[in-house]
Design an enzyme around this catalytic site. Sequence first.
Site, PDB file in Angstrom:
ATOM      1  N   SER A 177       0.835  -1.195   0.000  1.00 46.42           N
ATOM      2  CA  SER A 177       0.000   0.000   0.000  1.00 46.42           C
ATOM      3  C   SER A 177       0.876   1.253   0.000  1.00 46.42           C
ATOM      4  O   SER A 177       1.977   1.247   0.556  1.00 46.42           O
ATOM      5  CB  SER A 177      -0.910   0.002   1.225  1.00 46.42           C
TER       6      SER A 177
HETATM    7  N1  SAH Z   1      -0.649  -4.276   3.880  1.00 43.58           N
HETATM    8  C1  SAH Z   1      -0.121  -5.027   2.788  1.00 43.58           C
HETATM    9  C2  SAH Z   1      -1.164  -5.093   1.696  1.00 43.58           C
HETATM   10  C3  SAH Z   1      -0.932  -6.144   0.720  1.00 43.58           C
HETATM   11  S1  SAH Z   1      -2.167  -6.250  -0.523  1.00 43.58           S
HETATM   12  C4  SAH Z   1       1.132  -4.385   2.265  1.00 43.58           C
HETATM   13  O1  SAH Z   1       1.206  -3.152   2.278  1.00 43.58           O
HETATM   14  O2  SAH Z   1       2.027  -5.097   1.826  1.00 43.58           O
HETATM   15  C5  SAH Z   1      -3.430  -7.203   0.299  1.00 43.58           C
HETATM   16  C6  SAH Z   1      -2.980  -8.522   0.854  1.00 43.58           C
HETATM   17  O3  SAH Z   1      -4.162  -9.176   1.354  1.00 43.58           O
HETATM   18  C7  SAH Z   1      -2.360  -9.463  -0.156  1.00 43.58           C
HETATM   19  O4  SAH Z   1      -1.126  -9.904   0.324  1.00 43.58           O
HETATM   20  C8  SAH Z   1      -3.374 -10.601  -0.251  1.00 43.58           C
HETATM   21  O5  SAH Z   1      -2.790 -11.863  -0.514  1.00 43.58           O
HETATM   22  C9  SAH Z   1      -4.019 -10.564   1.117  1.00 43.58           C
HETATM   23  N2  SAH Z   1      -5.334 -11.188   1.212  1.00 43.58           N
HETATM   24  C10 SAH Z   1      -6.377 -11.127   0.337  1.00 43.58           C
HETATM   25  N3  SAH Z   1      -7.440 -11.834   0.790  1.00 43.58           N
HETATM   26  C11 SAH Z   1      -7.057 -12.347   2.007  1.00 43.58           C
HETATM   27  C12 SAH Z   1      -7.696 -13.183   2.973  1.00 43.58           C
HETATM   28  N4  SAH Z   1      -8.954 -13.643   2.808  1.00 43.58           N
HETATM   29  N5  SAH Z   1      -7.016 -13.508   4.088  1.00 43.58           N
HETATM   30  C13 SAH Z   1      -5.742 -13.071   4.290  1.00 43.58           C
HETATM   31  N6  SAH Z   1      -5.089 -12.292   3.411  1.00 43.58           N
HETATM   32  C14 SAH Z   1      -5.724 -11.933   2.274  1.00 43.58           C
END
Ligand code: SAH
Length: 220
Positions: A69
């Site tokens: 993000s």
């Molecule tokens: N805060 C993180 C955001 C990553 S993008 C950063 O800045 O790196 C969102 C993340 O949510 C991804 O890694 C994706 O794999 C995860 N995600 C999506 N659905 C999910 C679920 N049901 N349970 C756990 N993680 C999930």
Amino acid sequence: MDVHHHGIGMTSQRTRARMVERLREQGITDEMVLSVMNSIPRHLFVEEALASRAYEDVSLPINFGQTISSPWIVARMTELLRGSHSLNKVLEIGTGCGYQTAVLAKLAKEVYSIERIGPLLTRTRIRLRELRITNISLKHADGLLGFPEVGSFDAIIMTAVTTQIPELLLEQLTVGGRMVYPKGVSKQFLCVIEHTPQGFIETILDEVKFVPILSGVVNR
Ligand code: SAH
């Protein structure tokens, strides 16, 4: 491997301080959040080839089709999650590269974070260990189920977009607690839900763009 050595110049403390100044200009007012983001080496959370761009106000790819993000999103969500209170037990859905997790770890007593993509979480685990961040528990699972074995949380943050607020997560939010998450279909908005003694109150805020929340797990 020494994680503290890649990149100079663009990844310096000065670059980080400029990022924080920009966040301030963009309306972030929580000094605790700004100070923590001033101290965490964000460039260590992306691939080396992207390290020089880590402090720009953009989201960047982190493999497995996911993104880190943008600094503004991390700052805004963390500010909303804190309100003006200190954080005790925080649950994060979507660990990704662990940058948001690291920010939360400096502001909360304990952070529990769930990621559905196994190999992504494995790398993040190593990274957070190398940064000596210890007040966190990471779990490879479907975050939509929450973390019931821990009990309830005073703050829940979801870093992937949903069309509907997951009921199971609300059940794990203490009275007085709040949840921050993006919601929407064609347009997405940051939302805050507060668990008050009278019930849940939702506030819809800034327009945003996130990858979708998916159910189930990925093992490799
Ligand atoms: N805060 C993180 C955001 C990553 S993008 C950063 O800045 O790196 C969102 C993340 O949510 C991804 O890694 C994706 O794999 C995860 N995600 C999506 N659905 C999910 C679920 N049901 N349970 C756990 N993680 C999930």
